[in-house]
Design an enzyme around this catalytic site. Structure first.
Site, mmCIF file in Angstrom:
data_model
loop_
_atom_site.group_PDB
_atom_site.id
_atom_site.type_symbol
_atom_site.label_atom_id
_atom_site.label_comp_id
_atom_site.label_asym_id
_atom_site.label_seq_id
_atom_site.Cartn_x
_atom_site.Cartn_y
_atom_site.Cartn_z
ATOM 1 N N HIS A 149 0.824 -1.209 0.000
ATOM 2 C CA HIS A 149 0.000 0.000 0.000
ATOM 3 C C HIS A 149 0.862 1.264 0.000
ATOM 4 C CE1 HIS A 149 -3.813 2.123 0.608
ATOM 5 N NE2 HIS A 149 -3.112 2.954 1.361
ATOM 6 N N HIS A 165 -4.080 5.341 10.689
ATOM 7 C CA HIS A 165 -3.027 6.348 10.799
ATOM 8 C C HIS A 165 -3.529 7.532 11.606
ATOM 9 C CE1 HIS A 165 -5.267 6.999 7.046
ATOM 10 N NE2 HIS A 165 -5.003 8.286 7.142
ATOM 11 N N ASP A 171 -5.357 18.252 9.482
ATOM 12 C CA ASP A 171 -6.738 17.830 9.302
ATOM 13 C C ASP A 171 -6.878 17.249 7.902
ATOM 14 O OD1 ASP A 171 -7.223 18.921 11.765
ATOM 15 O OD2 ASP A 171 -8.901 20.177 11.132
ATOM 16 N N HIS A 204 -7.468 7.545 12.572
ATOM 17 C CA HIS A 204 -8.618 7.036 11.823
ATOM 18 C C HIS A 204 -8.102 6.006 10.831
ATOM 19 C CE1 HIS A 204 -7.228 10.023 8.872
ATOM 20 N NE2 HIS A 204 -7.874 9.318 7.968
#
Length: 385
Positions: A263, A300, A306, A336
């Protein structure tokens, strides 16, 4: 960062006499950025571009803040922003900080009665729905689904729409917007490993030139206010220009994804940057090909930024229950990752057809009153088993 462009008629040397057929002089204008140190173009006008005839209304369009210090993950349903006739009235600031505004707009009508100029910010306009023409004093650009329109600050423009069904995702940046520096050599040319190159950037090719006197309304944005200024000559009176500072278009469909055996992190999707935030494009691509790969992103933590993700089309495999026009906000300081079940579902998949735009800001984003009108207050609980 675009490259050198010339359009229309220009003299052999800048800052020299350039005369019309009747012997009078064209008016030269240096259209520059960052004082005299940034990108610039030299424009040549039929008339002086300085003829302010009247200053009329001045009114605030500053966003109204609902949550100044936000630590809650949100989902916003962007298509719930109601369409409005006027282009400027339709622009709703959803998230904001001192570096940028993130805006949703659903304009139904073309600009007819006025021109618009943002003196504070570059505007990156992503076309989610609609077709038409961006008309500027430095030339025109046709636009369609998937186009980014980069409009540098100070550009005078109009948006012409072909139909009433238009949806725009706009990033208004108080910092200059460039292509990522790691994809450029020291001359500014995009390198071989860049996911796009200069031939993918569409420059203005159609220059509208009017030599007219009258009353021409320009709505000028400055420090969160609109100032209505009436000029004595038509703003689109440029006969030619050259330089590096001009509007251009880039289609998200021309972004060539970088893939790997395992990934790849979000920076491989980067498309634009400032010194305050980055913009990334998630496009259809092949998944990782390590025999034990997990295509879904790992959990992560956004410690320093943000993350805003605008979902455009397709099936975004790391999320449950997202539709086109949804926006997710994952604030700095909390981790998240994939929704429950997404990691397992991704194993064995070979490709994705997702299409999304991501904005990562280095300063926290404030949530506006307009955002709360379309917010899912329970989204932060969607990772519970």
């Amino acid at each position: 960062m675009p490259f050198y462009h010339s359009l229309g008629k220009i003299p052999p040397k800048r800052h020299t006499q350039f005369r019309k057929p009747d012997g009078s002089l064209y008016s030269e204008q240096l259209f520059g950025t960052i004082g005299f140190d940034g990108m610039y173009s030299n424009l040549y006008h039929e008339q002086r571009p300085t003829q302010v005839k009247e200053i009329k209304k001045q009114y605030s369009v500053a966003p109204k803040i609902a949550k100044a210090n936000n630590m809650q993950s949100y989902r916003f349903r962007g298509f719930q922003v109601p369409p409005e006739n006027d282009y400027l009235d339709s622009r709703k600031v959803i998230l904001t900080n001192s570096d940028c505004n993130i805006i949703l707009a659903a304009p139904k009508e073309s600009q007819i009665d006025y021109f618009y100029k943002n003196t504070d910010a570059d505007e990156l306009i992503f076309i989610h729905k609609g077709t038409g023409k961006l008309r500027t004093h430095m030339g025109n650009l046709d636009f369609k689904y998937g186009d980014y329109l980069l409009v540098p600050r100070g550009i005078i423009y109009k948006m012409d729409f072909d139909t009433e069904d238009n949806r725009l995702f706009i990033v208004e940046s108080y910092r200059p917007i460039y292509t990522p520096k790691r994809y450029r050599n020291w001359f500014g040319q995009l390198l071989e490993h860049s996911p796009f190159c200069e031939r993918d950037l569409r420059k203005p090719t159609e220059l509208e030139t009017y030599n007219e006197n009258g009353d021409f309304l320009i709505k000028v944005k400055k420090q969160g206010e609109i100032i209505e200024m009436v000029y004595a000559s038509h703003p689109f009176d440029v006969v030619g220009y050259d330089g590096y500072n001009y509007p251009y278009a880039f289609s998200i469909h021309d972004f060539e994804p970088i893939t790997g055996r395992i990934h790849q992190p979000p920076p491989v999707h980067q498309t634009f940057e400032t010194d305050a935030f980055v913009v990334c494009s998630f496009v259809p691509r092949l998944y990782d090909y390590h025999p034990l790969s997990i295509p879904a992103p790992y959990n992560h933590s956004n410690i320093d930024s943000d993350e805003v993700l605008y979902y455009v089309d397709g099936d975004f495999m790391s999320r449950n229950d997202v539709d086109a026009g949804h926006i997710s906000l994952h604030p700095a300081g909390i981790p998240h990752g994939p929704h429950p079940g997404a990691t397992e579902r991704s194993i064995g998949k070979t490709k994705t057809d997702e299409l999304a735009v991501m904005v990562d800001t280095f300063k926290p984003l404030k949530v506006t009153e307009e955002a709360l009108k379309i917010a899912d207050d329970t989204y932060y609980q969607s990772w519970l088993e």
